[in-house]
Scaffold this motif. Structure first.
Motif, mmCIF file in Angstrom:
data_model
loop_
_atom_site.group_PDB
_atom_site.id
_atom_site.type_symbol
_atom_site.label_atom_id
_atom_site.label_comp_id
_atom_site.label_asym_id
_atom_site.label_seq_id
_atom_site.Cartn_x
_atom_site.Cartn_y
_atom_site.Cartn_z
ATOM 1 N N ARG A 483 0.859 -1.192 0.000
ATOM 2 C CA ARG A 483 0.000 0.000 0.000
ATOM 3 C C ARG A 483 0.894 1.240 0.000
ATOM 4 O O ARG A 483 2.090 1.136 0.305
ATOM 5 C CB ARG A 483 -0.892 0.009 1.246
ATOM 6 C CG ARG A 483 -0.117 0.197 2.553
ATOM 7 C CD ARG A 483 -0.923 -0.257 3.747
ATOM 8 N NE ARG A 483 -1.084 -1.725 3.720
ATOM 9 C CZ ARG A 483 -2.006 -2.362 4.429
ATOM 10 N NH1 ARG A 483 -2.837 -1.695 5.211
ATOM 11 N NH2 ARG A 483 -2.099 -3.681 4.375
ATOM 12 N N PRO A 484 0.348 2.400 -0.341
ATOM 13 C CA PRO A 484 1.163 3.615 -0.236
ATOM 14 C C PRO A 484 1.647 3.801 1.197
ATOM 15 O O PRO A 484 0.882 3.657 2.151
ATOM 16 C CB PRO A 484 0.199 4.728 -0.652
ATOM 17 C CG PRO A 484 -0.829 4.048 -1.489
ATOM 18 C CD PRO A 484 -0.994 2.668 -0.906
ATOM 19 N N ALA A 485 2.927 4.098 1.346
ATOM 20 C CA ALA A 485 3.513 4.253 2.674
ATOM 21 C C ALA A 485 4.033 5.674 2.848
ATOM 22 O O ALA A 485 4.499 6.306 1.892
ATOM 23 C CB ALA A 485 4.645 3.252 2.884
ATOM 24 N N THR A 486 3.966 6.167 4.055
ATOM 25 C CA THR A 486 4.482 7.499 4.388
ATOM 26 C C THR A 486 5.930 7.372 4.852
ATOM 27 O O THR A 486 6.262 6.501 5.658
ATOM 28 C CB THR A 486 3.641 8.134 5.500
ATOM 29 O OG1 THR A 486 2.278 8.236 5.066
ATOM 30 C CG2 THR A 486 4.167 9.522 5.840
ATOM 31 N N THR A 487 6.772 8.222 4.300
ATOM 32 C CA THR A 487 8.180 8.241 4.717
ATOM 33 C C THR A 487 8.521 9.609 5.284
ATOM 34 O O THR A 487 7.821 10.603 5.030
ATOM 35 C CB THR A 487 9.109 7.907 3.540
ATOM 36 O OG1 THR A 487 8.956 8.911 2.516
ATOM 37 C CG2 THR A 487 8.793 6.545 2.953
ATOM 38 N N PHE A 488 9.602 9.671 6.018
ATOM 39 C CA PHE A 488 9.993 10.893 6.724
ATOM 40 C C PHE A 488 11.427 11.270 6.358
ATOM 41 O O PHE A 488 12.218 11.694 7.194
ATOM 42 C CB PHE A 488 9.827 10.678 8.226
ATOM 43 C CG PHE A 488 8.497 10.083 8.582
ATOM 44 C CD1 PHE A 488 7.356 10.870 8.635
ATOM 45 C CD2 PHE A 488 8.382 8.713 8.812
ATOM 46 C CE1 PHE A 488 6.127 10.320 8.925
ATOM 47 C CE2 PHE A 488 7.150 8.147 9.105
ATOM 48 C CZ PHE A 488 6.014 8.946 9.170
ATOM 49 N N GLY A 489 11.725 11.091 5.070
ATOM 50 C CA GLY A 489 13.070 11.304 4.573
ATOM 51 C C GLY A 489 13.808 9.984 4.468
ATOM 52 O O GLY A 489 13.379 8.963 5.017
ATOM 53 N N PHE A 490 14.920 10.009 3.759
ATOM 54 C CA PHE A 490 15.749 8.807 3.648
ATOM 55 C C PHE A 490 17.150 9.062 4.200
ATOM 56 O O PHE A 490 17.667 8.289 4.988
ATOM 57 C CB PHE A 490 15.846 8.354 2.185
ATOM 58 C CG PHE A 490 16.627 7.085 2.002
ATOM 59 C CD1 PHE A 490 16.012 5.861 2.146
ATOM 60 C CD2 PHE A 490 17.976 7.108 1.692
ATOM 61 C CE1 PHE A 490 16.723 4.673 1.993
ATOM 62 C CE2 PHE A 490 18.704 5.945 1.540
ATOM 63 C CZ PHE A 490 18.067 4.717 1.693
ATOM 64 N N ASN A 491 17.745 10.151 3.777
ATOM 65 C CA ASN A 491 19.091 10.486 4.246
ATOM 66 C C ASN A 491 19.086 11.241 5.577
ATOM 67 O O ASN A 491 20.140 11.515 6.128
ATOM 68 C CB ASN A 491 19.821 11.321 3.189
ATOM 69 C CG ASN A 491 20.178 10.494 1.960
ATOM 70 O OD1 ASN A 491 20.628 9.363 2.076
ATOM 71 N ND2 ASN A 491 19.949 11.057 0.776
ATOM 72 N N ARG A 492 17.902 11.601 6.064
ATOM 73 C CA ARG A 492 17.804 12.305 7.343
ATOM 74 C C ARG A 492 18.232 11.398 8.482
ATOM 75 O O ARG A 492 18.176 10.169 8.394
ATOM 76 C CB ARG A 492 16.366 12.766 7.597
ATOM 77 C CG ARG A 492 15.856 13.831 6.644
ATOM 78 C CD ARG A 492 14.427 14.191 7.020
ATOM 79 N NE ARG A 492 14.374 14.914 8.295
ATOM 80 C CZ ARG A 492 13.346 14.851 9.131
ATOM 81 N NH1 ARG A 492 12.293 14.091 8.862
ATOM 82 N NH2 ARG A 492 13.365 15.546 10.257
ATOM 83 N N ARG A 493 18.658 12.001 9.582
ATOM 84 C CA ARG A 493 19.013 11.235 10.774
ATOM 85 C C ARG A 493 17.811 10.422 11.235
ATOM 86 O O ARG A 493 16.674 10.884 11.198
ATOM 87 C CB ARG A 493 19.485 12.178 11.882
ATOM 88 C CG ARG A 493 20.896 12.675 11.694
ATOM 89 C CD ARG A 493 21.271 13.696 12.742
ATOM 90 N NE ARG A 493 20.861 13.300 14.103
ATOM 91 C CZ ARG A 493 21.126 14.021 15.182
ATOM 92 N NH1 ARG A 493 21.791 15.167 15.053
ATOM 93 N NH2 ARG A 493 20.736 13.605 16.371
ATOM 94 N N TRP A 494 18.087 9.217 11.700
ATOM 95 C CA TRP A 494 17.010 8.296 12.069
ATOM 96 C C TRP A 494 16.202 8.809 13.254
ATOM 97 O O TRP A 494 14.987 8.580 13.312
ATOM 98 C CB TRP A 494 17.600 6.923 12.401
ATOM 99 C CG TRP A 494 18.142 6.224 11.193
ATOM 100 C CD1 TRP A 494 17.924 6.539 9.889
ATOM 101 C CD2 TRP A 494 18.991 5.071 11.192
ATOM 102 N NE1 TRP A 494 18.584 5.672 9.059
ATOM 103 C CE2 TRP A 494 19.251 4.750 9.829
ATOM 104 C CE3 TRP A 494 19.567 4.284 12.182
ATOM 105 C CZ2 TRP A 494 20.054 3.669 9.463
ATOM 106 C CZ3 TRP A 494 20.360 3.211 11.823
ATOM 107 C CH2 TRP A 494 20.594 2.906 10.476
ATOM 108 N N ASP A 495 16.854 9.476 14.197
ATOM 109 C CA ASP A 495 16.081 9.951 15.345
ATOM 110 C C ASP A 495 15.066 11.015 14.920
ATOM 111 O O ASP A 495 13.950 11.076 15.464
ATOM 112 C CB ASP A 495 17.013 10.481 16.442
ATOM 113 C CG ASP A 495 17.906 11.611 15.954
ATOM 114 O OD1 ASP A 495 18.361 11.561 14.786
ATOM 115 O OD2 ASP A 495 18.159 12.548 16.736
#
Length: 574
Positions: A483-495
């Protein structure tokens, strides 16, 4: 009768190439490290309609030019099947490379030399291994080999101006595939040396005005992508697009070469890569070097140009600190072409045959040993295949039987071939191994290697109405999501990704779920209530509900340093 025999030999080569390289097409999804990234970018091109600026999730992807992703997106548009579309460019590129090598051997020497060159290349381990992967390297190898083909048709068989222009144009296509495509033009240097020294058969024809149309053809090929990209980036007024342009044109090319920030290796790295990855062709090098030297002393420019270019490529990639084995793959086709005229004589040598027989015997022992270890439940294999890669325990016995069968096949090939034809045992063993890898290995490893099994399980767990957010995700997670998934960046810091994910989840806590890589879990996540979703690609993934979050998600200094170290490891893997 000669034409009939020539036709049979050619079609045997063609069918064997299709069998070895094409077996398994459509039977697996993209596997890390690079395949899911390129397939995801291509998929987003098709879905968004933006083919000029590649995206990975919500971020622009500027590590590589988009040529491979374009090809994958085109093939998906034609066939409507990602399992076929993502691997088809590599298959066609490999077949095209073999065709160029065969025809060059035929024109520079004889039809039989062309056949030997193509056979040697087809079963060179690195070539076949890369041709069965959906990475950029098979495509850039094809464009560089096509450039070599055009340049050599002019330099050694010319003048042939159309081929000269095609050589430069293909080098330009290599640049917009992977910046190193320009190395094809280094072939002009040994040709110029041979011309200056007065060696026969080689001419550059520099005084002819048509010579200078070559660089124009090169610029035209590069501008097919560069011009619209630069115009769109500069005209958009977007800092993000300008950053994409600066990164892909400068940081990922000249700066990456001059100041490599990953894959650091010693200067002699490729001296170890070629003996291990270019087998079995490289095994005959001790006999080939004296033969090459005799031909160079006879002023044969064919060997000077081919071998000179091979050495220039090895030198070029040995200079920077960053090195990967695939960097010198483009020089393998010309190495096999220079080796091919010697092979009929070399294969009659007893020492060469015994060395090839020893190579097959070692393969047989390795396959039998690995197979028996799996069947007897050796804990080392269980740890590697089950705990790290998340493979079902029921599959280890199947893999064990495959290893035993391949080992027995190698032993039988040695017995049937006999001491004077061990080279046929090499062909039979490697061909069967690659076919088994495609027919058996692809289905067995696919669910864990592609993350398909993990994402299917997550989809079933959260239900059809659940919303999915990804934290510290890898490309295969988004690619395989149901299904479509929401992401919060890829190269951003994990925290920071986790904090944004928690805030997103809090807006609808009953329906939203987070999939978090274990290394990105902070103290705010209660591991006693969160669920271990599964293992894929040597990583553990957790399914986190809103009720599993307690307190603010702030990384300690130790957790932040650990994340930076893990990012460096991921970069080395990629």
């Amino acid at each position: 009768m000669l034409n009939t025999r020539a036709s049979r030999e050619f079609w045997l080569l063609a069918l064997m190439a299709l069998l070895v390289l094409g077996t398994g097409l459509g039977m697996r999804d993209p596997w890390p490290s690079d395949e899911p990234r390129f397939a995801l970018v291509a998929k987003q091109m098709v879905l968004s309609g933006d083919w000029l600026f590649p995206h990975r999730g919500t971020e622009l992807y500027s590590d590589k030019p988009p040529m491979l992703m374009w090809a994958q997106a085109v093939f998906y548009s034609l066939f409507g099947n990602w399992r076929v579309a993502f691997l088809l460019p590599s298959l066609l590129a490999a077949l095209g490379t073999l065709a160029c090598v065969y025809d060059l051997g035929r024109r520079l020497w004889t039809r039989r030399v062309g056949l030997y060159a193509a056979w040697a290349l087809l079963f060179a381990v690195q070539f076949t291994f890369q041709a069965k992967k959906a990475q950029i390297d098979p495509l850039v190898v094809f464009f560089i080999t096509l450039a070599n083909y055009g340049l050599l048709r002019h330099l050694l068989c010319g003048p042939a101006w159309r081929w000269w222009w095609l050589g430069w144009f293909a080098a330009g296509l290599g640049v917009i595939t992977k910046g190193v495509g320009v190395i094809a033009l280094l072939m002009i240097l040994p040709a110029a040396l041979a011309s200056v020294l007065g060696w026969p058969r080689v001419r550059l024809h520099v005084r002819d005005w048509r010579f200078w149309l070559g660089p124009l053809a090169f610029a035209l090929a590069v501008l097919l992508w560069l011009l619209p990209m630069v115009l769109a980036a500069t005209g958009s007024g977007s800092a993000e697009y300008r950053g994409y342009m600066d990164d892909i044109l400068f940081r990922q090319t000249a700066k990456r070469y001059a100041q490599s920030w990953d894959h650091h290796q010693p200067w002699w790295y490729f001296l170890g890569t070629m003996p291990s990855m270019w087998v079995p062709a490289f095994l005959v090098l001790p006999w080939a070097v004296p033969a090459w030297w005799r031909r160079l002393r006879r002023r044969d420019p064919r060997y000077l140009v081919l071998l000179g270019w091979w050495l220039l490529i090895v030198l070029f990639f040995s200079i920077p600190h960053g090195k990967r084995d695939v960097y010198i793959l483009p020089s393998l086709p010309m190495f096999c072409l220079a080796l091919a005229p010697l092979l009929p004589g070399l294969l009659r040598r007893r020492g060469v045959q015994w060395l090839l027989g020893g190579f097959v015997a070692l393969l047989a022992l390795g396959l039998l040993g690995a197979g028996i270890a799996m069947l007897t439940g050796q804990p080392g294999f269980e740890s590697k295949l089950i705990l790290e890669r998340g493979i079902d325990t029921a599959l280890t016995s199947a893999l064990g039987w495959v290893g035993v069968a391949l080992g027995c096949w190698a032993v039988m090939s040695l017995c049937v071939a006999g001491v004077r034809r061990f080279h046929l045992a090499v062909v039979a063993t490697l061909a069967m191994a690659w076919v088994a890898f495609g027919l058996v290995g692809y289905p067995l490893f696919n669910d864990s290697s592609s993350a398909r099994g993990l994402m299917q399980h997550i989809g079933q767990r959260i239900g059809s109405d659940g919303e999915l957010g990804l934290v510290a995700w890898k490309e295969q997670n988004l690619l395989m999501a149901d299904r479509p998934a929401t992401t919060f960046g890829f190269n951003r810091r994990w925290d920071r990704q986790l904090r944004d994910g928690v805030a997103w989840q809090a807006a609808e806590p009953s329906r939203r779920w987070l999939v978090v890589q274990e290394d990105a879990l902070l103290g705010c996540v209660d591991r006693d209530t969160a669920e271990l979703a599964g293992v894929a690609n040597r990583r553990r993934w957790w399914l986190v509900k809103a009720s599993d979050i307690h307190g603010p998600c702030e990384a300690t200094s130790a957790e932040a340093e650990r994340e930076r170290a893990l990012h460096r490891i991921d970069g080395d893997e990629d």
